[in-house]
Design a protein around this motif. Structure first.
Motif, short mmCIF file in Angstrom:
data_model
loop_
_atom_site.label_atom_id
_atom_site.label_comp_id
_atom_site.label_asym_id
_atom_site.label_seq_id
_atom_site.Cartn_x
_atom_site.Cartn_y
_atom_site.Cartn_z
N UNK A 197 0.83 -1.20 0.00
CA UNK A 197 0.00 0.00 0.00
C UNK A 197 0.87 1.26 0.00
N UNK A 198 1.87 1.28 0.88
CA UNK A 198 2.76 2.44 0.95
C UNK A 198 3.56 2.58 -0.33
N UNK A 199 3.96 1.44 -0.91
CA UNK A 199 4.75 1.48 -2.15
C UNK A 199 3.93 2.07 -3.29
N UNK A 200 2.68 1.65 -3.42
CA UNK A 200 1.82 2.14 -4.49
C UNK A 200 1.59 3.64 -4.37
N UNK A 201 1.36 4.11 -3.17
CA UNK A 201 1.17 5.54 -2.96
C UNK A 201 2.47 6.30 -3.15
N UNK A 202 3.61 5.66 -2.88
CA UNK A 202 4.90 6.32 -2.97
C UNK A 202 5.27 7.04 -1.69
N UNK A 203 4.91 6.44 -0.55
CA UNK A 203 5.16 7.05 0.75
C UNK A 203 6.49 6.54 1.29
N UNK A 204 7.50 7.42 1.43
CA UNK A 204 8.80 6.98 1.97
C UNK A 204 8.62 6.37 3.35
N UNK A 205 9.19 5.19 3.56
CA UNK A 205 8.87 4.41 4.75
C UNK A 205 10.11 3.83 5.41
N UNK A 206 10.06 3.80 6.74
CA UNK A 206 10.98 3.02 7.55
C UNK A 206 10.22 1.78 7.98
N UNK A 207 10.57 0.62 7.43
CA UNK A 207 9.81 -0.61 7.64
C UNK A 207 10.48 -1.48 8.69
N UNK A 208 9.63 -2.13 9.51
CA UNK A 208 10.11 -2.98 10.60
C UNK A 208 9.34 -4.30 10.56
N UNK A 209 10.04 -5.41 10.52
CA UNK A 209 9.40 -6.73 10.60
C UNK A 209 9.07 -7.00 12.06
N UNK A 210 7.77 -7.07 12.38
CA UNK A 210 7.38 -7.18 13.79
C UNK A 210 6.94 -8.59 14.18
N UNK A 211 6.73 -9.48 13.18
CA UNK A 211 6.42 -10.88 13.45
C UNK A 211 7.21 -11.74 12.48
N UNK A 212 7.32 -13.02 12.78
CA UNK A 212 8.17 -13.91 11.99
C UNK A 212 7.78 -13.94 10.52
N UNK A 213 6.46 -13.93 10.22
CA UNK A 213 6.06 -14.05 8.81
C UNK A 213 6.33 -12.80 8.01
N UNK A 214 6.85 -11.74 8.64
CA UNK A 214 7.23 -10.53 7.90
C UNK A 214 8.72 -10.48 7.57
N UNK A 215 9.46 -11.45 8.06
CA UNK A 215 10.91 -11.44 7.82
C UNK A 215 11.22 -11.53 6.34
N UNK A 216 10.46 -12.38 5.61
CA UNK A 216 10.70 -12.49 4.17
C UNK A 216 10.41 -11.17 3.46
N UNK A 217 9.32 -10.49 3.87
CA UNK A 217 9.02 -9.19 3.30
C UNK A 217 10.15 -8.19 3.56
N UNK A 218 10.72 -8.27 4.75
CA UNK A 218 11.83 -7.37 5.08
C UNK A 218 13.02 -7.62 4.16
N UNK A 219 13.25 -8.89 3.81
CA UNK A 219 14.32 -9.22 2.87
C UNK A 219 14.01 -8.67 1.48
N UNK A 220 12.73 -8.74 1.09
CA UNK A 220 12.31 -8.18 -0.19
C UNK A 220 12.54 -6.68 -0.22
N UNK A 221 12.15 -6.00 0.85
CA UNK A 221 12.31 -4.54 0.94
C UNK A 221 13.77 -4.16 0.82
N UNK A 222 14.63 -4.90 1.51
CA UNK A 222 16.06 -4.60 1.45
C UNK A 222 16.63 -4.90 0.07
N UNK A 223 16.21 -6.01 -0.54
CA UNK A 223 16.74 -6.42 -1.84
C UNK A 223 16.44 -5.38 -2.91
N UNK A 224 15.21 -4.89 -2.93
CA UNK A 224 14.78 -3.95 -3.96
C UNK A 224 14.91 -2.49 -3.51
#
Length: 416
Positions: A249-276
């Protein structure tokens, strides 16, 4: 009318992500004539209220098939980390097709479609987990965002004045309070006007209210929840939030974000965020360190334009349209998604490929019959909630009404 059923659960412990993305699908399909039924187990009353005007069927236990035998839905959508091939095979006896929404790739499934909106996912991740004839819908082309996020997309960024803090509907890690505590030890707390969305299932709402009462000199607004996140996000200059479904949602809007993985199932998303490099990122531990938080925000501010451009290039906000085509069209001809493009094939077999660009749709292929151009216009208006479509082609094609000729190509405008 087409019957679509959804099987999911949500709570303060597991979060509201499954509920919110299935609601986005259901609302989109209902606007196109589908009747949607939700099957849930122990859904809190506050969250069950969100299901209006859809049909809600509370289940007696997690394994129950509930009313599936009576409903016989065209599609059963399963968004649940604790259901797998065994339950899906039982459910398949009472529905025509099954769509599984997953982002873990950790268990086998019985389904015709599997959707994983993570951009680092590949067919290899699900090679032994779905039937050989199952179709994978992978990547952010299928990010399940309400159309309002695309409609609110930023085209430029301003100097920071307002900041958003939101860690989803439940915030099981208590990250909202942690963020405020760390911010208060930096200059950032007083520099911006902050809006904190606690989340409707956040058990720490009283603690947040107490903390804010003790820091009343800061310009911080606390919302228990928001019914219009697209507009709220669009009105902010930056955000601190979870690395979950709100990432897209934040990416589509273009909102600069500081993202934090707060549960285990978000760790992969955090890796995606860092990779791209879609956002700046911190761990939960780093979030508790004021100096680390301040440095991350400074870097985010310096690079905000780069983050916005990369994020918006990855998430175009048309994922629900692509999914709806697959769930509702049902025929080999018509409008179908092909990656981030679209393909229209008429009953005659003639076809064109439509490639969305920044301000137009590039069209390539074979000339269609007048009736097929009209059917294409209807399909675009039906499935894709853009306000207008401009088709640009190198060929000297002549399109019938409702297409209108203009200097660049052929324009189709949604009736007001």
């Amino acid at each position: 009318m087409t019957c679509i059923a959804f099987r999911l659960d949500a709570s303060a412990d597991i979060g509201l992500g499954h509920l919110m993305r299935c609601l986005a699908i259901a609302d989109f399909l209902a606007e196109r004539g589908a009747v949607c039924h939700f099957l849930t187990w122990q859904l809190p009353a506050a969250q069950a209220a969100r299901l209006f005007p859809h049909q809600h069927h509370p289940l007696p236990d997690k394994e129950s098939l509930g009313p599936l035998a009576a409903l016989q839905p065209r599609w059963l959508v399963i968004d649940h980390y604790h259901l797998d091939r065994y339950w899906e095979q039982l459910a398949a006896e009472h529905c025509r097709h099954i769509l599984v929404i997953d982002d873990l790739a950790d268990r086998p499934h019985h389904c015709q479609l599997l959707l994983d909106q993570g951009p680092l996912r590949s067919a290899h991740d699900y090679a032994d987990l779905i039937p050989t004839d199952g179709q994978l819908l992978l990547g952010t082309d299928y990010a399940l965002l309400r159309p309002a996020f695309r409609a609110k997309a930023k085209t430029s960024l301003a100097p920071w004045q307002k900041g958003l803090i939101c860690f989803g509907g439940a915030d099981p890690a208590g990250a909202c309070l942690t963020t405020l505590q760390s911010l208060a030890a930096t200059g950032w707390a007083a520099r911006l006007q902050w809006t904190v969305v606690a989340g409707s299932a956040n058990p720490q709402l009283p603690a947040l209210q107490t903390w804010l009462a003790a820091h009343s000199s800061l310009a911080i607004t606390l919302l228990a929840h928001s019914d219009n996140m697209p507009e709220l996000m669009a009105g902010q200059d930056m955000a601190i939030g979870a690395a979950g479904g709100m990432t897209w949602e934040r990416a589509c809007i273009g909102l600069p974000t500081l993202a934090v993985a707060i549960v285990d199932n978000q760790v992969f998303n955090a890796e995606v965020i860092a990779h791209y490099q879609l956002a700046a990122s911190l761990s939960l531990t780093e979030l508790t360190q004021p100096a680390t938080l301040a440095a991350a925000l400074t870097e985010l501010e310096e690079k905000q334009d780069n983050y916005r451009l990369r994020a918006q290039a990855m998430v175009d906000g048309r994922g629900l349209s692509r999914l709806a085509c697959l769930l509702l069209a049902g025929d080999k001809h018509g409008l179908q998604p092909v990656g981030n493009r679209w393909r229209w094939q008429g009953e005659s077999g003639q076809s064109v490929t439509l490639s969305p660009q920044a301000d137009h749709w590039l069209v390539q292929g074979e000339p269609l019959a007048p009736s097929e151009w009209q059917e294409l216009a209807h399909a675009l208006l039906y499935f894709i909630p853009d306000s207008a479509f401009l088709l640009v082609t190198d060929s000297a094609w002549s399109l019938p009404a409702p297409w209108q000729r203009d200097e660049q190509g052929w324009r189709l405008t949604r009736p007001s």
